[in-house]
Motif scaffolding. Structure first.
Motif, PDB file in Angstrom:
ATOM      1  N   ALA A  65       0.831  -1.212   0.000  1.00  0.00           N
ATOM      2  CA  ALA A  65       0.000   0.000   0.000  1.00  0.00           C
ATOM      3  C   ALA A  65       0.862   1.257   0.000  1.00  0.00           C
ATOM      4  O   ALA A  65       0.508   2.262  -0.618  1.00  0.00           O
ATOM      5  CB  ALA A  65      -0.931  -0.008   1.212  1.00  0.00           C
ATOM      6  N   ALA A  66       1.996   1.194   0.681  1.00  0.00           N
ATOM      7  CA  ALA A  66       2.908   2.343   0.737  1.00  0.00           C
ATOM      8  C   ALA A  66       3.856   2.374  -0.448  1.00  0.00           C
ATOM      9  O   ALA A  66       4.661   3.300  -0.566  1.00  0.00           O
ATOM     10  CB  ALA A  66       3.712   2.288   2.032  1.00  0.00           C
ATOM     11  N   THR A  67       3.762   1.373  -1.321  1.00  0.00           N
ATOM     12  CA  THR A  67       4.690   1.174  -2.448  1.00  0.00           C
ATOM     13  C   THR A  67       6.138   1.302  -1.975  1.00  0.00           C
ATOM     14  O   THR A  67       6.979   1.925  -2.617  1.00  0.00           O
ATOM     15  CB  THR A  67       4.418   2.158  -3.617  1.00  0.00           C
ATOM     16  OG1 THR A  67       4.558   3.512  -3.178  1.00  0.00           O
ATOM     17  CG2 THR A  67       3.037   1.936  -4.196  1.00  0.00           C
ATOM     18  N   GLY A  68       6.395   0.706  -0.802  1.00  0.00           N
ATOM     19  CA  GLY A  68       7.745   0.735  -0.232  1.00  0.00           C
ATOM     20  C   GLY A  68       8.594  -0.434  -0.678  1.00  0.00           C
ATOM     21  O   GLY A  68       9.779  -0.279  -0.974  1.00  0.00           O
ATOM     22  N   GLY A  69       7.998  -1.636  -0.699  1.00  0.00           N
ATOM     23  CA  GLY A  69       8.675  -2.779  -1.296  1.00  0.00           C
ATOM     24  C   GLY A  69       9.503  -3.643  -0.379  1.00  0.00           C
ATOM     25  O   GLY A  69      10.084  -4.621  -0.832  1.00  0.00           O
ATOM     26  N   TYR A  70       9.584  -3.312   0.901  1.00  0.00           N
ATOM     27  CA  TYR A  70      10.343  -4.190   1.800  1.00  0.00           C
ATOM     28  C   TYR A  70       9.638  -5.529   1.949  1.00  0.00           C
ATOM     29  O   TYR A  70       8.419  -5.598   2.044  1.00  0.00           O
ATOM     30  CB  TYR A  70      10.509  -3.545   3.175  1.00  0.00           C
ATOM     31  CG  TYR A  70      11.720  -2.666   3.294  1.00  0.00           C
ATOM     32  CD1 TYR A  70      12.998  -3.214   3.312  1.00  0.00           C
ATOM     33  CD2 TYR A  70      11.593  -1.287   3.385  1.00  0.00           C
ATOM     34  CE1 TYR A  70      14.116  -2.411   3.420  1.00  0.00           C
ATOM     35  CE2 TYR A  70      12.701  -0.474   3.493  1.00  0.00           C
ATOM     36  CZ  TYR A  70      13.962  -1.038   3.511  1.00  0.00           C
ATOM     37  OH  TYR A  70      15.063  -0.236   3.613  1.00  0.00           O
ATOM     38  N   SER A  71      10.437  -6.597   1.997  1.00  0.00           N
ATOM     39  CA  SER A  71       9.901  -7.945   2.152  1.00  0.00           C
ATOM     40  C   SER A  71      10.529  -8.605   3.368  1.00  0.00           C
ATOM     41  O   SER A  71      11.607  -8.201   3.832  1.00  0.00           O
ATOM     42  CB  SER A  71      10.190  -8.785   0.896  1.00  0.00           C
ATOM     43  OG  SER A  71       9.780 -10.124   1.077  1.00  0.00           O
ATOM     44  N   THR A  72       9.862  -9.602   3.890  1.00  0.00           N
ATOM     45  CA  THR A  72      10.418 -10.376   5.006  1.00  0.00           C
ATOM     46  C   THR A  72      11.375 -11.451   4.514  1.00  0.00           C
ATOM     47  O   THR A  72      11.972 -12.156   5.329  1.00  0.00           O
ATOM     48  CB  THR A  72       9.276 -11.051   5.793  1.00  0.00           C
ATOM     49  OG1 THR A  72       8.502 -11.866   4.885  1.00  0.00           O
ATOM     50  CG2 THR A  72       8.361 -10.014   6.430  1.00  0.00           C
TER      51      THR A  72
END
Length: 327
Positions: free
Chosen positions: A60-67
Motif C-alpha cells: 500500500a505504501a509502495t515501499g517494497g520491503y519484504s520479510t
C-alpha cells in the motif's frame, strides 16, 4: 491547505472534500481498506499472518520491503504474485480517483482521467514488450512470462521495488527498459515516486502543440488535461522539474563513477534512488545488495532518495542563497 499542497505529489492537487480534515480521513480509509483487503487475500493464498501483514503494509505504501531475502520470489506462488501486482497497481493510482471509485462508485471519472490513461497505457505497453521478449528469448511459457513481466513492470513503475524474478537473467535489452520505467512513476496523488505520469502527459501535449504551432503559427493551442486548460506557470514548473530531474541524474551519475562505481551500476543506482525504486542493475541488481557501494556513494544515494521523495524543489531550495537572506 499549505501543508496539504506541500505534501501532495505532482503538479496539481485535488481535494475530495472542501475540509482538509475530512480529506485526510477519506484517504486514510482508502489506505486502510487496501491494506486489510490485501492481508485477507494473501492469507487465502497460503501466506502466514506475519508475512501477509508485512507485505500488505509495504505494498500500500509502495515501499517494497519484504520479510524474505528473495522478496516475493521466495513464495513461488503465482496467486500471491497476481494479488500483490493488483494492489501495487492500485497503490499507484491517484487516491482521489480511488475515493471516487470505491466510496462514490464513480467509474466514469476514473476511466476518463488522462493520467490514468497514461498509467494504464505505459504499464500495458511495457508488459507486452517484456512478455514477447521473454517468450522469444527464454524457455518460459506465455503465462509465466506475462506474470513475471506485469509484476516487474508494476513494481518498478510504482517504485515499489518488489522482485518476483531476477531480471538480470533476462535479455540485456530489458535491462535498459527497466531503467527507463524507473523514470515514469505512477500517478500524482499516490504513494509512488518518479516523475509521475501527469507530467509526462502534459509534456507530450506541449510537444504535440509545438508541432501544430509550426504548421499553424497564428493558432491558439492551449494544453488541456481532463478538459482543463493547463496554465503557463504549471507548464513552466513541469519543464523546470523535468530539466532538473535529468540534470541531477547525469551529475550524480558522473560523481558515482568518480568514486569507482561501475558505469551501469552508477546509472541504475542514481535513477533508482531519485525515483525511490529500490533495485538497480548489474552488481546492484535484485539478487545483490548495495552494501558494496563506497561510503560516499551511499551518502549520495541517501540524499537522492530524500530529494526524490520531496519532489526536488523542496530540498534544493535549502541550498539557494536567496532562501537564507533576511526579509
Amino acid at each position: 491547505m499549505q501543508l496539504f499542497a506541500a505534501e501532495a505529489t505532482g503538479p496539481t492537487h485535488d481535494k475530495v472534500h472542501p475540509r482538509i480534515g475530512i480529506t485526510a480521513k477519506w484517504i486514510w480509509s482508502i489506505y486502510l481498506g487496501l491494506t486489510l483487503s490485501e492481508v485477507f487475500l494473501l492469507l487465502l493464498g497460503g501466506m502466514n499472518m506475519f508475512d501477509s501483514i508485512c507485505h500488505s503494509l509495504t505494498t500500500a505504501a509502495t515501499g517494497g520491503y519484504s520479510t524474505k531475502q528473495d522478496s516475493v520470489a521466495a513464495f513461488n506462488s503465482p496467486y500471491i504474485e497476481y494479488v500483490i501486482t493488483l494492489f501495487m497497481f492500485l497503490g499507484g493510482i491517484n487516491f482521489t480517483l480511488l475515493y471516487l471509485l470505491f466510496l462514490k462508485g464513480n467509474f466514469k471519472r476514473l476511466f476518463h482521467d488522462t493520467e490514468f490513461h497514461w498509467y494504464m497505457g505505459t504499464v500495458g505497453f511495457f508488459t507486452i514488450f517484456i512478455t514477447v521478449t521473454l517468450v522469444l528469448t527464454s524457455s518460459t511459457g506465455l503465462e509465466e512470462s506475462f506474470r513475471k513481466a506485469i509484476f516487474q513492470v508494476v513494481s518498478i513503475q510504482t517504485t515499489t521495488g518488489f522482485i518476483s524474478s531476477d531480471y538480470m537473467t533476462w535479455h540485456p535489452v530489458l535491462w535498459v527498459l527497466i531503467c527507463i520505467i524507473m523514470y515514469f512513476g505512477a500517478c500524482a496523488g499516490s504513494t509512488t515516486g518518479g516523475m509521475k505520469c501527469i507530467r509526462i502527459a502534459i509534456m507530450s501535449r506541449v510537444v504535440k502543440n509545438e508541432f501544430k504551432h509550426i504548421i499553424h503559427p497564428n493558432a491558439v493551442l492551449p494544453v488541456r488535461i481532463n478538459r482543463q486548460v493547463i496554465s503557463p506557470s504549471t507548464k513552466s514548473a513541469i519543464l523546470a522539474f523535468t530539466f532538473l530531474y535529468i540534470a541531477i541524474v547525469f551529475i550524480s551519475w558522473l560523481i558515482l563513477t568518480l568514486f569507482g562505481v561501475g558505469f551501469d551500476e552508477a546509472y541504475s543506482v542514481v535513477v533508482s534512488s531519485l525515483g525511490n525504486v529500490g533495485p538497480g542493475i548489474g552488481e546492484c541488481g535484485p539478487s545483490h545488495s548495495w552494501s558494496k557501494l563506497p561510503d560516499a556513494a551511499k551518502w549520495i544515494s541517501a540524499l537522492l532518495m530524500l530529494i526524490g521523495r520531496l519532489e526536488l524543489f523542496t530540498v534544493l531550495l535549502l541550498f539557494t542563497p536567496g532562501f537564507w537572506k533576511k526579509r
